[in-house]
Design a protein around this motif. Structure first.
Motif, short mmCIF file in Angstrom:
data_model
loop_
_atom_site.label_atom_id
_atom_site.label_comp_id
_atom_site.label_asym_id
_atom_site.label_seq_id
_atom_site.Cartn_x
_atom_site.Cartn_y
_atom_site.Cartn_z
N LEU A 246 0.85 -1.19 0.00
CA LEU A 246 0.00 0.00 0.00
C LEU A 246 0.89 1.24 0.00
O LEU A 246 2.04 1.19 0.45
CB LEU A 246 -0.90 0.04 1.24
N ASN A 247 0.31 2.33 -0.43
CA ASN A 247 1.01 3.60 -0.38
C ASN A 247 1.36 3.91 1.08
O ASN A 247 0.50 3.80 1.96
CB ASN A 247 0.07 4.68 -0.95
N PRO A 248 2.62 4.29 1.37
CA PRO A 248 2.99 4.58 2.77
C PRO A 248 2.12 5.65 3.42
O PRO A 248 1.82 5.55 4.61
CB PRO A 248 4.44 5.05 2.66
N TRP A 249 1.69 6.66 2.67
CA TRP A 249 0.83 7.69 3.26
C TRP A 249 -0.52 7.13 3.64
O TRP A 249 -1.11 7.53 4.64
CB TRP A 249 0.69 8.88 2.31
N GLU A 250 -1.01 6.18 2.86
CA GLU A 250 -2.28 5.53 3.21
C GLU A 250 -2.13 4.76 4.52
O GLU A 250 -3.01 4.80 5.38
CB GLU A 250 -2.75 4.60 2.09
N LEU A 251 -1.01 4.07 4.68
CA LEU A 251 -0.76 3.35 5.93
C LEU A 251 -0.67 4.31 7.11
O LEU A 251 -1.19 4.04 8.20
CB LEU A 251 0.52 2.52 5.82
N ILE A 252 -0.01 5.44 6.92
CA ILE A 252 0.12 6.44 7.99
C ILE A 252 -1.25 6.99 8.37
O ILE A 252 -1.59 7.09 9.56
CB ILE A 252 1.09 7.56 7.57
N VAL A 253 -2.06 7.32 7.38
CA VAL A 253 -3.40 7.86 7.66
C VAL A 253 -4.27 6.81 8.33
O VAL A 253 -4.95 7.09 9.32
CB VAL A 253 -4.05 8.40 6.37
N ARG A 254 -4.26 5.58 7.81
CA ARG A 254 -5.05 4.51 8.42
C ARG A 254 -4.62 4.26 9.87
O ARG A 254 -5.45 4.16 10.77
CB ARG A 254 -4.91 3.22 7.61
N GLY A 255 -3.32 4.11 10.08
CA GLY A 255 -2.81 3.86 11.43
C GLY A 255 -3.15 4.99 12.39
O GLY A 255 -3.56 4.76 13.53
N ALA B 169 -8.35 -2.92 9.46
CA ALA B 169 -8.63 -1.55 9.04
C ALA B 169 -7.34 -0.79 8.71
O ALA B 169 -7.30 0.02 7.80
CB ALA B 169 -9.41 -0.82 10.12
N MET B 170 -6.26 -1.08 9.45
CA MET B 170 -5.00 -0.38 9.21
C MET B 170 -4.29 -0.86 7.95
O MET B 170 -3.68 -0.08 7.25
CB MET B 170 -4.06 -0.54 10.41
N THR B 171 -4.34 -2.15 7.67
CA THR B 171 -3.58 -2.69 6.56
C THR B 171 -4.34 -2.69 5.25
O THR B 171 -3.77 -3.02 4.21
CB THR B 171 -3.10 -4.12 6.86
N GLY B 172 -5.59 -2.34 5.27
CA GLY B 172 -6.32 -2.21 4.03
C GLY B 172 -7.16 -3.40 3.64
O GLY B 172 -7.67 -3.44 2.53
N ASP B 173 -7.30 -4.41 4.50
CA ASP B 173 -8.19 -5.53 4.18
C ASP B 173 -9.64 -5.07 4.10
O ASP B 173 -10.45 -5.70 3.44
CB ASP B 173 -8.04 -6.65 5.19
N TYR B 174 -9.98 -3.99 4.84
CA TYR B 174 -11.27 -3.34 4.67
C TYR B 174 -11.07 -2.26 3.61
O TYR B 174 -9.99 -1.71 3.47
CB TYR B 174 -11.76 -2.69 5.97
N ARG B 175 -12.11 -1.92 2.89
CA ARG B 175 -11.98 -0.89 1.85
C ARG B 175 -11.73 0.48 2.45
O ARG B 175 -10.97 1.26 1.91
CB ARG B 175 -13.21 -0.88 0.96
N THR B 176 -12.38 0.76 3.58
CA THR B 176 -12.20 2.08 4.19
C THR B 176 -11.92 1.91 5.68
O THR B 176 -12.25 0.89 6.29
CB THR B 176 -13.46 2.96 4.04
N VAL B 177 -11.34 2.94 6.26
CA VAL B 177 -11.10 2.96 7.70
C VAL B 177 -12.45 2.98 8.43
O VAL B 177 -12.59 2.40 9.51
CB VAL B 177 -10.23 4.19 8.09
#
Length: 174
Positions: free
Chosen positions: A11-20, A60-68
């Motif tokens: 995943l995009n690192p920024w997406e991981l940062i925002v999700r986390g 939710a953090m790693t993207g297995d769900y579509r959205t947070v």
């Protein structure tokens, strides 16, 4: 060995940062503000909740769900059920008897109830250690000793005197 597969990002690192970050602050608000609790009152249901919330948060953090927000809804559902069960056990003696184990008598009038020790896999040495933490070195001094539903031991002395209560944490020992 494919090094890019091993160390690459899916995943995009920024997406991981925002999700986390979103999950961290959501869980922080829930556990610090909405559900403050004394650590001594952790029950089996609370441990189950933590395991389920950890799994839902990870997805939710790693993207297995579509959205947070999917994670927020699932975690909110788990917390809702936990709160409902807590409220039911608080307001309803019948539900409390069904959902929480009663205290287990381990010592009665100086006599160790070995059958109850075996039932909970408590070694005799562990029982003696718990008594020492309560300031008792002779089982004959104990009118009653219980293992409470939260796993802690409570002790009543034969003479009705005060029983030392072990500190809950290292901070309390100071």
């Amino acid at each position: 060995m494919d090094w890019s597969e091993l160390f690459g990002l899916s995943l995009n690192p920024w997406e991981l940062i925002v999700r986390g970050s979103a999950l961290y602050w959501f869980l922080f608000l829930i556990f610090r503000v909405l559900m403050p609790r004394n650590i001594g009152s952790v029950t089996v249901a609370d441990v189950l909740l933590l395991v389920l919330v950890a799994d839902a948060s990870q997805n939710a953090m790693t993207g297995d769900y579509r959205t947070v927000s999917d994670g927020f809804v699932l975690i909110g559902t788990l917390l809702g059920w936990n709160s409902l069960l807590d409220a039911l056990t608080f307001y309803s003696p019948t539900m409390r008897r069904l959902l929480e184990p009663p205290p287990l008598l381990l010592i009665r009038r100086g006599e160790v109830l070995h059958r109850n020790l075996r039932r909970e896999f408590i070694a005799f040495e562990e029982l003696k250690a718990q008594l020492r933490e309560h300031g008792i070195d002779d089982i004959g001094q104990v009118k009653a000793a219980y293992m409470e539903s939260n796993g802690e031991f409570s002790v009543v002395r034969m003479d009705g005197g005060e029983v030392d209560t072990p500190p809950k944490s290292a901070k309390d020992r100071i």
